[in-house]
Design an enzyme around this catalytic site. Structure first.
Site, PDB file in Angstrom:
ATOM      1  N   TYR A  92       0.922  -1.049   0.042  1.00 34.20           N
ATOM      2  CA  TYR A  92      -0.039  -0.460  -0.594  1.00 34.20           C
ATOM      3  C   TYR A  92       1.006   1.278  -0.262  1.00 34.20           C
ATOM      4  O   TYR A  92       0.349   2.213   0.359  1.00 34.20           O
ATOM      5  CB  TYR A  92      -0.498   0.275   0.955  1.00 34.20           C
ATOM      6  N   ASP A 151      -0.962  -9.377   9.001  1.00 38.96           N
ATOM      7  CA  ASP A 151      -0.039 -10.497   9.142  1.00 38.96           C
ATOM      8  C   ASP A 151       1.042  -8.701   8.495  1.00 38.96           C
ATOM      9  O   ASP A 151       0.489  -7.746   7.592  1.00 38.96           O
ATOM     10  CB  ASP A 151       0.228 -11.166   7.755  1.00 38.96           C
ATOM     11  N   HIS A 398       4.502  -6.637  -3.770  1.00 42.67           N
ATOM     12  CA  HIS A 398       2.790  -6.648  -5.378  1.00 42.67           C
ATOM     13  C   HIS A 398       2.039  -5.411  -4.248  1.00 42.67           C
ATOM     14  O   HIS A 398       2.502  -4.639  -3.487  1.00 42.67           O
ATOM     15  CB  HIS A 398       1.974  -8.300  -4.483  1.00 42.67           C
ATOM     16  N   TYR A 484     -10.820  -1.091  -0.877  1.00 41.85           N
ATOM     17  CA  TYR A 484     -10.957  -0.693   0.783  1.00 41.85           C
ATOM     18  C   TYR A 484     -10.411  -0.198   1.383  1.00 41.85           C
ATOM     19  O   TYR A 484     -10.013   0.469   1.956  1.00 41.85           O
ATOM     20  CB  TYR A 484     -11.252  -1.419   1.580  1.00 41.85           C
ATOM     21  N   ARG A 485      -8.856   0.240   0.283  1.00 42.18           N
ATOM     22  CA  ARG A 485      -7.565   0.637   1.326  1.00 42.18           C
ATOM     23  C   ARG A 485      -6.317   0.561  -0.101  1.00 42.18           C
ATOM     24  O   ARG A 485      -5.705   0.332  -0.807  1.00 42.18           O
ATOM     25  CB  ARG A 485      -6.610   0.114   1.639  1.00 42.18           C
TER      26      ARG A 485
END
Ligand SMILES: Cc1cc2nc3c(=O)[nH]c(=O)nc-3n(C[C@H](O)[C@H](O)[C@H](O)COP(=O)(O)OP(=O)(O)OC[C@H]3O[C@@H](n4cnc5c(N)ncnc54)[C@H](O)[C@@H]3O)c2cc1C
Length: 538
Positions: A92, A151, A398, A484-485
């Site tokens: 993110y 995690d 990722h 959502y994010r």
């Protein structure tokens, strides 16, 4: 070449850096290329391209007063700041800022566990406390409380919950922002504010009643840029006495619809922990005909899928159930869940799993017995932070797109083929197929996962992923499914999709932003919220 914040001249920047050094000590201000390396997003799809957002400096305060001083200096010099707690937000954006040239405010040194109450079940921590730190604190004192961790365990309750991160135990606790209770924030003008009961001097329920009185602004600080959170409270789960698992399988594709309905009931009645869905048919992925079927435009027919299931003697779907509580209620809840599901779905099967006293021993934590098969989730399901998830990280990481979809079988079937079709033009492995199962991390909604890999030395492949990310955000939104994010480089695109009534929500956020942070120094661009001076939209 040195990175500078936009519109800031070198001399002005150097003056700000000197002032930061005076406030926190020179050794806690970082400006060299080498020192700033760890503040880059090592999972970036735009690594080393003009779109990568890099920090101009980092500053690491140790106290709330130092955070206040940093904010005041930044306000005077119009330096954009980007706060991080442990800075592990990989997938993110990692520790890198939304705005190129921001100064990172690294709160890792503020790592004090301030309070853990095992009778009223809460913790109050500073921003830099990691899940490992809090877990260790609880273990060393033998306290009978659990924390729900995401995690990997090196992240922080504050950073993760401000991202609205998720974990693996009971529904309430899996929603990390939802399970937070009370925060202390340094605002853009350098003032310290407390939310909820913390606003009442002398209140002794800051971590027990999150609202206090009047509007509750706590939500503005999650995925927002209205302050730097220095302390935050969290509800903790009483350590359960017992843990039990069980597996339900169903024969036909359409059985998934009833399976989801009943599991929703079990979850919303707080009878189960995280239900883990999968399709055993995924085992047939190696078969080219099967792969063609599950990725065919518009999705396969039910009969085709049922034929594969019966020919290979495989169930179409399964759900792994988890139960926490006294041994007797774990058993009673499993018996209730399995009897009900077997009664409702012809051909459904139930297989009892493990039944273990809590806390599990090291062997039980590492070795998951059939039928509960997802061993990488075991630590999380037991509230034990771990780095085991790195096993599934390949290449250079990722990026993630996790659309929120309704908790129905029909919605899952629709999203499978709509998103599969949307990504067909990109040279990526299929993420959405007719055997893609939803995740039930959030309390009342499903998510699907698009997490394509990132390749440090292959910008052409990353460029494909970058385009695919933008496309999938659009197509999902057209069907009412929102992310959502999002990683920093995709936050504007995602925020753009939340556009009801000509972006009324974003206009409201930006009105608040201009009032609360007129110089636009706090995390410009986070959550798609830009201060007036940096707004590029017409
Ligand atoms: C393999 C893998 C698995 C993952 N699994 C999960 C998972 O199960 N669940 C999950 O939720 N995530 C998961 N993630 C994502 C990520 O690792 C975690 O969410 C991690 O906890 C976030 O890092 P952090 O806690 O260090 O937050 P930080 O990076 O410190 O913070 C995140 C963001 O919040 C804001 N912020 C942080 N601190 C403050 C503050 N004090 N004041 C104001 N704003 C602040 C900043 O914008 C920052 O970028 C996974 C990542 C990987 C690579």
């Amino acid at each position: 070449m040195a990175v500078l914040p936009p519109g800031v001249r070198a001399g002005q920047f150097e003056a700000a850096i000197r002032a930061f050094g005076d406030a926190v000590g020179r050794e806690w201000v970082f400006t060299s290329e080498e020192d700033l390396g760890p503040y880059r997003d090592s999972f970036s799809t735009v690594w080393n391209t003009g779109e990568e957002r890099r920090a101009s400096a980092a500053v690491a305060p140790d106290t709330v007063e130092q955070v206040q001083a940093i904010v005041r200096i930044a306000g005077r010099h119009r330096i954009p700041l980007f706060p991080i707690s442990t800075g592990k937000n990989f997938g993110y954006g990692g520790p890198a800022p939304n705005l190129h040239g921001s100064v990172i405010v690294d709160l890792k040194r503020m790592n004090r566990v301030l309070e853990v109450d095992e009778e009223r079940h809460f913790a109050l921590v500073e921003a830099g406390v990691s899940y490992f730190d809090l877990y260790r604190h609880i273990q060393e004192r033998g306290l009978k409380v659990w924390l729900d961790c995401p995690d990997p365990g090196w992240g922080s309750p504050v950073g993760n919950s401000l991202e609205r991160g998720v974990g693996y135990t009971n529904p309430f606790y899996r929603d990390h922002f939802g399970a937070s209770c009370g925060m202390e924030v340094v605002l853009a003008n350098g003032e310290v504010m407390r939310t909820g009961m913390g606003a009442l001097p002398g209140a002794r329920t800051w971590q027990e009643y999150r609202y206090g009185f009047g509007p509750d602004p706590a939500g503005l600080f999650a995925q927002g840029n209205f302050g730097i959170v220095t302390k935050m409270g969290f509800r903790l789960m009483p350590r359960p006495e017992h843990y039990r698992t069980g597996l339900i399988t169903v024969p036909k594709r359409r059985d998934f619809i009833q399976l989801v309905k009943t599991v929703n009931y079990l979850s919303d009645s707080f009878l189960i922990g995280e239900p883990v869905y999968a399709s055993p048919l995924a085992a047939l992925m190696g078969d080219a005909d099967f792969r063609a079927t599950i990725t065919k435009p518009g999705g396969p027919g039910d009969a085709e899928m049922d034929r594969y299931a019966s020919e290979h003697d495989l169930p179409s779907w399964q759900v792994e159930l988890q139960f926490y509580g006294p041994e007797k209620t774990c058993l009673a809840n499993w018996e209730y869940a399995s009897e009900r599901l077997l009664g409702e779905i012809p051909g459904a099967r139930a297989v009892a799993g493990e039944s273990l006293a809590v806390p599990l021993n090291a062997h039980q934590l590492d070795n998951v017995e059939a039928p509960y098969r997802t061993s990488i989730r075991r630590h999380g399901a037991q509230g034990v932070p771990s780095l085991g998830i790195w096993k599934i990280v390949s290449e250079n990481g990722h990026v993630g797109f996790f659309p929120i979809i309704p908790r129905t079988g029909e919605a899952v079937f629709e999203a499978q083929h709509v998103l599969c079709d949307a990504l067909r033009e990109f040279d990526l492995r299929p993420f959405f197929t007719a055997v893609t199962a939803p995740l039930h991390w959030h309390t009342f909604a499903f998510q699907l996962v698009f997490a394509p890999q990132v390749y440090r030395n292959d910008p052409a492949r990353n460029a494909v992923t970058h385009r695919a990310m933008q496309r999938v955000v659009q197509v999902a939104a057209e069907h009412g499914w929102g992310d959502y994010r999002a990683a920093t480089v995709y936050q504007d695109a995602v925020a753009d999709t939340y556009s009801f009534n000509d972006h009324a929500l974003r206009r409201f956020h930006e009105t608040l932003k201009d009032a609360a942070d007129p110089e636009g120094i706090l995390a410009p661009g986070r959550g798609g919220i830009w201060p007036r001076r940096l707004r590029r939209r017409s």
